[in-house]
Design a protein around this motif. Structure first.
Motif, short mmCIF file in Angstrom:
data_model
loop_
_atom_site.label_atom_id
_atom_site.label_comp_id
_atom_site.label_asym_id
_atom_site.label_seq_id
_atom_site.Cartn_x
_atom_site.Cartn_y
_atom_site.Cartn_z
N ASP A 1 27.77 -7.02 -37.72
CA ASP A 1 27.57 -5.59 -37.51
C ASP A 1 27.96 -5.16 -36.09
OD1 ASP A 1 26.99 -3.10 -38.60
OD2 ASP A 1 24.91 -3.14 -37.93
N GLN A 2 29.04 -5.72 -35.60
CA GLN A 2 29.57 -5.38 -34.28
C GLN A 2 30.80 -4.47 -34.47
OE1 GLN A 2 28.02 -6.25 -31.35
NE2 GLN A 2 26.46 -6.92 -32.80
N THR A 3 30.54 -3.25 -34.87
CA THR A 3 31.60 -2.32 -35.26
C THR A 3 32.58 -2.05 -34.12
OG1 THR A 3 30.02 -1.31 -36.77
CG2 THR A 3 32.03 -0.06 -36.29
N ILE A 4 32.08 -1.89 -32.92
CA ILE A 4 32.97 -1.58 -31.79
C ILE A 4 33.96 -2.73 -31.57
CG2 ILE A 4 33.06 -1.22 -29.29
CD1 ILE A 4 30.40 0.32 -29.58
N ILE A 5 33.49 -3.95 -31.67
CA ILE A 5 34.37 -5.11 -31.50
C ILE A 5 35.38 -5.16 -32.64
CG2 ILE A 5 34.48 -7.64 -31.45
CD1 ILE A 5 31.71 -7.53 -30.04
#
Length: 143
Positions: A102-106
């Motif tokens: 859930d690391q959307t920015i990455i």
């Protein structure tokens, strides 16, 4: 610039058209967030990375368009394109891991870079994989 070579020729026009499809799919991912697109790209990059490009869906699609439009063959060494596919494989693995955690920015950042690399290859015949390879080789030679 030092690129890997293996003295096996492929059609550069096919590689560039395949890069265009990678660009389209990665942009669709960026717009929709539909993670299965990245999973599909991972599978396709894996096939091309491990010399199984004849089973690549994007390769089939590129071949069909080249045949239909009667685009001429432009021979180029396969190794730089294969290395670029390995880089793409690494990016798609990292994107899927980012999505999983859930690391959307990455995930979005990595997909944006993947899109940029595909755009450069598709429209300008600029192989980012060759530059990554050259930088890595230069660094390795210093040690």
């Amino acid at each position: 610039m030092n690129c890997p070579i293996d003295f096996v020729s492929i059609n550069e026009n096919k590689a560039r058209l395949t890069a265009f499809f990678v660009l389209v799919l990665s942009v669709v991912y960026l717009v929709t967030g539909f993670w299965l697109i990245i999973a599909f790209l991972l599978f396709d990059f894996a096939l091309r990375s491990f010399n199984l490009g004849k089973y690549s869906v994007l390769g089939f699609l590129s071949d069909a368009i080249i045949k239909q439009l009667k685009i001429k063959n432009k021979p180029v060494d396969r190794a730089p394109k294969r290395f670029a596919a390995m880089v793409g494989l690494g990016f798609t693995v990292a994107i899927l891991i980012s999505i999983f955690f859930d690391q959307t920015i990455i995930a979005v950042s990595l997909a944006t870079v993947l899109s940029l690399f595909a755009l450069l290859e598709a429209f300008f015949a600029f192989c980012a994989g060759c530059h990554v390879y050259s930088i890595g080789k230069t660094i390795a030679n210093k040690f």
